[in-house]
Write a protein that holds these residues in place. Structure first.
Motif, PDB file in Angstrom:
ATOM      1  N   ARG A   1       1.014  -1.426  -0.055  1.00 53.74           N
ATOM      2  CA  ARG A   1      -0.067   0.195  -0.165  1.00 53.74           C
ATOM      3  C   ARG A   1       0.972   1.760  -0.084  1.00 53.74           C
ATOM      4  N   LEU A   2       2.284   0.762   0.665  1.00 55.38           N
ATOM      5  CA  LEU A   2       3.235   2.521   0.616  1.00 55.38           C
ATOM      6  C   LEU A   2       3.587   2.638  -1.010  1.00 55.38           C
ATOM      7  N   HIS A   3       3.972   1.409  -1.875  1.00 49.76           N
ATOM      8  CA  HIS A   3       4.344   1.476  -2.913  1.00 49.76           C
ATOM      9  C   HIS A   3       5.879   0.941  -2.765  1.00 49.76           C
ATOM     10  N   ILE A   4       6.536   0.582  -1.652  1.00 47.09           N
ATOM     11  CA  ILE A   4       7.894   0.362  -1.433  1.00 47.09           C
ATOM     12  C   ILE A   4       8.258  -0.805  -2.120  1.00 47.09           C
ATOM     13  N   PRO A   5       9.149  -0.565  -2.683  1.00 45.22           N
ATOM     14  CA  PRO A   5       9.551  -1.859  -4.103  1.00 45.22           C
ATOM     15  C   PRO A   5      10.036  -3.060  -2.969  1.00 45.22           C
ATOM     16  N   ARG A   6       9.248  -4.452  -3.438  1.00 50.31           N
ATOM     17  CA  ARG A   6       9.427  -5.603  -2.969  1.00 50.31           C
ATOM     18  C   ARG A   6      11.013  -5.945  -1.660  1.00 50.31           C
ATOM     19  N   HIS A   7      12.045  -5.787  -3.063  1.00 51.62           N
ATOM     20  CA  HIS A   7      12.921  -5.813  -2.740  1.00 51.62           C
ATOM     21  C   HIS A   7      13.782  -5.090  -1.773  1.00 51.62           C
ATOM     22  N   ALA A   8      13.384  -3.975  -1.221  1.00 49.13           N
ATOM     23  CA  ALA A   8      13.172  -3.294   0.529  1.00 49.13           C
ATOM     24  C   ALA A   8      12.721  -4.180   1.365  1.00 49.13           C
TER      25      ALA A   8
ATOM     26  N   VAL B   1      27.397  12.257  -3.394  1.00 45.61           N
ATOM     27  CA  VAL B   1      26.862  10.877  -3.837  1.00 45.61           C
ATOM     28  C   VAL B   1      27.783  10.190  -5.297  1.00 45.61           C
ATOM     29  N   GLU B   2      27.639  11.318  -6.168  1.00 48.42           N
ATOM     30  CA  GLU B   2      28.333  10.626  -7.713  1.00 48.42           C
ATOM     31  C   GLU B   2      29.598   9.869  -7.609  1.00 48.42           C
ATOM     32  N   ASP B   3      30.041  10.788  -6.253  1.00 53.85           N
ATOM     33  CA  ASP B   3      31.545   9.652  -6.280  1.00 53.85           C
ATOM     34  C   ASP B   3      31.555   8.683  -5.433  1.00 53.85           C
TER      35      ASP B   3
ATOM     36  N   TRP C   1      14.273   7.396  -4.658  1.00 58.81           N
ATOM     37  CA  TRP C   1      15.304   6.959  -5.693  1.00 58.81           C
ATOM     38  C   TRP C   1      16.370   5.888  -5.592  1.00 58.81           C
ATOM     39  N   LEU C   2      17.007   5.622  -4.078  1.00 58.80           N
ATOM     40  CA  LEU C   2      18.140   4.705  -4.030  1.00 58.80           C
ATOM     41  C   LEU C   2      17.666   3.646  -4.892  1.00 58.80           C
TER      42      LEU C   2
ATOM     43  N   ASP D   1      20.631   1.082  -9.045  1.00 58.70           N
ATOM     44  CA  ASP D   1      21.531  -0.377  -8.441  1.00 58.70           C
ATOM     45  C   ASP D   1      22.680   0.129  -6.826  1.00 58.70           C
ATOM     46  N   PHE D   2      23.399   1.538  -6.815  1.00 60.19           N
ATOM     47  CA  PHE D   2      23.180   1.957  -6.093  1.00 60.19           C
ATOM     48  C   PHE D   2      23.065   1.642  -4.592  1.00 60.19           C
ATOM     49  N   GLY D   3      21.081   1.911  -4.599  1.00 60.09           N
ATOM     50  CA  GLY D   3      20.782   1.528  -3.484  1.00 60.09           C
ATOM     51  C   GLY D   3      20.592  -0.161  -3.262  1.00 60.09           C
ATOM     52  N   ALA D   4      20.697  -1.170  -4.636  1.00 55.72           N
ATOM     53  CA  ALA D   4      20.392  -1.560  -3.584  1.00 55.72           C
ATOM     54  C   ALA D   4      21.966  -2.570  -3.365  1.00 55.72           C
ATOM     55  N   HIS D   5      23.009  -1.839  -3.597  1.00 53.57           N
ATOM     56  CA  HIS D   5      24.249  -2.416  -2.472  1.00 53.57           C
ATOM     57  C   HIS D   5      23.326  -1.762  -0.965  1.00 53.57           C
TER      58      HIS D   5
END
Length: 376
Positions: free
Chosen positions: A77-84, A202-204, A231-232, A236-240
């Motif tokens: 219901r919060l639309h949070i992706p399953r992998h999180a 963040v970019e570095d 966003w994360l 890929d960055f956030g998945a890690h």
């Protein structure tokens, strides 16, 4: 609560830049920090805002517990992706500490403060609330007080994290002067708490397949990120980050509170609470005026004020793909053609002070001005 005309300090620009390091007082040629007015509160009003803020934070923590307990049903219901989901539950169950947040409140001094939304993950306007308006008070109203213990509470909160001698990296996106200023200020409070710190864009931030690294290939074991979890988790960055290889501030469980769908879940959990406005994920739940907000919106973008199918006011933006939440319309109080929103801060889940943003429109946006306050 009243709005007073005020005389800006003649040298305020040079002063805040030189002595405070406040670089984003003007944005796109328009004033962001505005000393031509201020808001006066009574002690009783400040006490009411503080109590409401603590009550709301308690409700939010209760909501996280219920969402984690319910699992799939609530997280969808919060639309949070399953992998999180696993990272959210894990961070909550081990009691990962959170640093700060900002409740945006409607308040006119006549009734209880009402929650408009909770900026739980990456709130800005912190430095100006904690430092710049306190500096203004000391020079302009030295015999008055201000609802503001933000700075001292941040230092205390950093000491309470138990981070030891591990270096804490503070990150924000490179091209945002406001985000960089907020991250730099939070880093300063961590330094005052005795922590070892370093800035990094963040970019570095690098990834070697096992660890996050800085530009000198040093491991980033603790990361404060002024970059949204929503966003994360799609990068890929956030998945890690979700693997737990690095300690992240704010913790993953803040995802439950950092999207506006939580307004509907809060109302379902505590219907009729004096500091909540009715909210729903179903637009047909309301017969009168409503505010439609994107679930993952930011800085007042893509907000509509509606009366049935008629759109009375709206703001532009690129959000809304994940859907919307509807909230009962409660027009902001108007003082001399200006509509203020109170940003009430929590640090380590305790009420810590407030800042005020105002606009000539009842929709608060990223261009809305910051106005200082005092109480007596």
């Amino acid at each position: 609560m009243e709005r007073l005309a005020a005389e800006p300090r003649p040298d305020w620009r040079a002063h805040v830049e030189r002595d405070l390091g406040f670089a984003f007082h003007t944005m796109d040629g328009a004033l962001y920090w505005d000393e031509s007015a201020c808001y006066r509160f009574t002690t009783d009003e400040v006490d009411e805002i503080e109590a409401a803020t603590n009550d709301l934070e308690g409700l939010c923590l209760e909501l996280v517990d219920k969402v984690v307990d319910k699992g799939e049903e609530a997280l969808e219901r919060l639309h949070i992706p399953r992998h999180a989901w696993e990272a959210i539950a894990g961070s909550w169950h081990v009691g990962e500490k959170n640093l700060y947040g900002r409740f945006d409140l409607r308040h006119d001094g006549a009734g209880p403060p009402k929650l408009l939304e909770y900026n739980a993950d990456t709130p800005t306007s912190l430095f100006e609330a904690a430092v710049v308006q306190w500096d203004w008070l000391e020079t302009q109203w030295p015999d008055r007080d201000q609802f503001n213990s933000i700075h001292d509470r941040l230092i205390e909160a950093w000491r309470g994290f138990g981070l030891g001698r591990e270096r804490v990296y503070f990150s924000a996106i490179r091209d945002s002067i406001e985000d960089a200023g907020t991250a730099d200020y939070l880093r300063d409070t961590a330094i005052q708490a005795g922590l070892d710190t370093a800035p990094i864009a963040v970019e570095d931030i690098g990834w070697d397949g096992e660890r996050f690294l800085d530009l000198d290939n040093r491991e980033i074991a603790i990361l404060f990120k002024l970059y949204p979890w929503e966003w994360l988790v799609n990068e890929d960055f956030g998945a890690h980050l979700l693997t737990g290889v690095t300690k992240v501030i704010e913790p993953a469980w803040k995802m439950v509170l950092s999207n506006k769908a939580m307004l509907a879940l809060l109302w379902e959990m505590a219907p009729g609470h004096p500091n909540l406005l009715p909210a729903s994920l179903d637009p047909s739940a309301f017969a009168g005026k409503t505010v439609r907000k994107p679930i993952f919106g930011r800085e007042g973008a893509n907000v509509q004020v509606r009366d049935g199918a008629a759109v009375l006011a709206e703001s532009a933006g690129d959000y809304g793909a994940e859907g919307f939440v509807w909230q009962e319309y409660a027009e902001l109080p108007c003082f001399g053609g200006q509509y203020p929103v109170i940003g009430s801060w929590v640090v380590a889940s305790q009420s810590a002070g407030m800042g005020i943003r105002e606009d000539s429109s009842p929709i608060t946006r990223d261009t809305s001005r910051f106005i200082p306050h005092f109480f007596d």
